[in-house]
Design a protein around this motif. Structure first.
Motif, PDB file in Angstrom:
ATOM      1  N   THR A  26       1.030  -1.331  -0.181  1.00  0.00           N
ATOM      2  CA  THR A  26      -0.078   0.215  -0.150  1.00  0.00           C
ATOM      3  C   THR A  26       0.740   1.160  -0.085  1.00  0.00           C
ATOM      4  O   THR A  26       0.068   2.021  -0.710  1.00  0.00           O
ATOM      5  CB  THR A  26      -1.318  -0.145   1.239  1.00  0.00           C
ATOM      6  N   ARG A  27       2.149   0.825   0.449  1.00  0.00           N
ATOM      7  CA  ARG A  27       2.662   2.713   0.595  1.00  0.00           C
ATOM      8  C   ARG A  27       3.072   3.014  -0.735  1.00  0.00           C
ATOM      9  O   ARG A  27       3.713   4.085  -0.480  1.00  0.00           O
ATOM     10  CB  ARG A  27       3.989   1.853   1.834  1.00  0.00           C
ATOM     11  N   SER A  63       0.500   5.178  -1.536  1.00  0.00           N
ATOM     12  CA  SER A  63       1.025   6.533  -0.944  1.00  0.00           C
ATOM     13  C   SER A  63       1.079   5.842   0.560  1.00  0.00           C
ATOM     14  O   SER A  63      -0.013   4.835   0.965  1.00  0.00           O
ATOM     15  CB  SER A  63      -0.563   7.045  -0.624  1.00  0.00           C
ATOM     16  N   LYS A  80       0.447   7.931   3.365  1.00  0.00           N
ATOM     17  CA  LYS A  80      -0.660   8.221   4.601  1.00  0.00           C
ATOM     18  C   LYS A  80      -1.546   6.965   3.819  1.00  0.00           C
ATOM     19  O   LYS A  80      -2.412   6.677   4.946  1.00  0.00           O
ATOM     20  CB  LYS A  80      -2.039   9.332   3.395  1.00  0.00           C
ATOM     21  N   GLN A  81      -2.647   6.613   3.015  1.00  0.00           N
ATOM     22  CA  GLN A  81      -3.135   5.331   3.252  1.00  0.00           C
ATOM     23  C   GLN A  81      -2.105   3.749   4.088  1.00  0.00           C
ATOM     24  O   GLN A  81      -3.523   3.177   4.401  1.00  0.00           O
ATOM     25  CB  GLN A  81      -2.930   4.680   1.417  1.00  0.00           C
ATOM     26  N   ASP A 121      -3.140   4.599   7.234  1.00  0.00           N
ATOM     27  CA  ASP A 121      -4.521   4.823   7.386  1.00  0.00           C
ATOM     28  C   ASP A 121      -4.484   2.912   7.629  1.00  0.00           C
ATOM     29  O   ASP A 121      -5.193   2.857   8.843  1.00  0.00           O
ATOM     30  CB  ASP A 121      -5.734   4.768   6.963  1.00  0.00           C
ATOM     31  N   LEU A 122      -4.146   1.958   7.031  1.00  0.00           N
ATOM     32  CA  LEU A 122      -4.698   1.089   7.053  1.00  0.00           C
ATOM     33  C   LEU A 122      -3.513   0.312   8.217  1.00  0.00           C
ATOM     34  O   LEU A 122      -4.074  -0.839   8.952  1.00  0.00           O
ATOM     35  CB  LEU A 122      -4.020   0.689   5.848  1.00  0.00           C
ATOM     36  N   CYS A 139     -10.858   0.425   4.037  1.00  0.00           N
ATOM     37  CA  CYS A 139     -10.724   1.506   4.282  1.00  0.00           C
ATOM     38  C   CYS A 139     -10.481   2.254   2.865  1.00  0.00           C
ATOM     39  O   CYS A 139      -8.986   2.576   2.173  1.00  0.00           O
ATOM     40  CB  CYS A 139      -8.621   1.253   4.180  1.00  0.00           C
ATOM     41  N   LEU A 179      -9.685   0.539  -0.129  1.00  0.00           N
ATOM     42  CA  LEU A 179      -8.239   0.538  -1.202  1.00  0.00           C
ATOM     43  C   LEU A 179      -9.327  -1.210  -1.485  1.00  0.00           C
ATOM     44  O   LEU A 179     -10.142  -1.773  -1.556  1.00  0.00           O
ATOM     45  CB  LEU A 179      -7.264  -0.410  -0.038  1.00  0.00           C
TER      46      LEU A 179
END
Length: 201
Positions: free
Chosen positions: A100-101, A104, A106-107, A110-111, A139, A141
């Protein structure tokens, strides 16, 4: 120039979960550049003298529960002191965060918090792929994309490399925050980290 922070943790750490709201708010406030780095904490422990929870002496286990209660109440976050499904293998969850990084940071933050909340507040089994799929959907995603990425050689290599880096720079617990080579271990050091970030900015 924005401060650069390496955020080294495992998503099943209660301390990472407890510190995440303050850390994430600080990152947003100062526009810090964060690299989200979930690692295999078992490997880190193997070279740093750390022990899995079940192997720690009874007095240390008892005090850990006392501290978790104190910090839960102070942070105002829901947390079960002894959730079902813990300890749990965090490998797949960690690789999903690593994948996920790439979309983003930030995502990824959050995850990471959502997975921690799933363990400590909701008592969900984050070693279960269906549970992780639910969390990804919650989330916003794409589970299919991220599961495929998490199973790729590139993400597996990145996860291993981050774990090795943690060992190389002498990280010994989670969460650990690295700012310009300076280590801040534990969510109870976030005030020190924020002062350093403010000064760096």
């Amino acid at each position: 120039m924005a401060a650069r922070i390496d955020y080294i943790f495992t998503p099943v750490s209660p301390w990472a979960y407890l510190g995440a709201p303050q850390f994430n708010a600080m990152v947003a406030k100062y526009g810090a550049d964060v690299k989200v780095m979930p690692v295999d904490l078992g490997k880190v422990f193997s070279v740093s003298g750390g022990l899995p929870l079940a192997k720690r002496p009874p007095q240390r286990q008892a005090y850990r529960l006392m501290e978790l209660k104190r910090w839960r109440d102070f942070r105002g976050l829901p947390l079960n002191l002894q959730p079902k499904g813990f300890p749990v293998d965090a490998g797949l969850a960690s690789r999903l965060i690593t994948a996920t990084r790439e979309l983003s940071q930030k995502q990824a933050l959050d995850l990471s918090f959502a997975i921690g909340r799933a363990v400590w507040a909701e008592e969900r089994n984050i070693a279960d792929a269906e549970t992780l799929e639910e969390i990804l959907n919650e989330c916003g995603l794409d589970p299919a994309r991220l599961f495929a990425a998490a199973d790729s050689d590139a993400v597996k290599a990145a996860y291993d490399a981050d774990t090795q880096k943690a060992m190389d720079i002498q990280v010994f617990g989670a969460p650990t925050y690295i700012l310009d080579g300076e280590m801040f271990w534990g969510q109870d050091r976030l005030d020190f980290l924020e002062r350093a970030v403010a000064k760096a900015g």
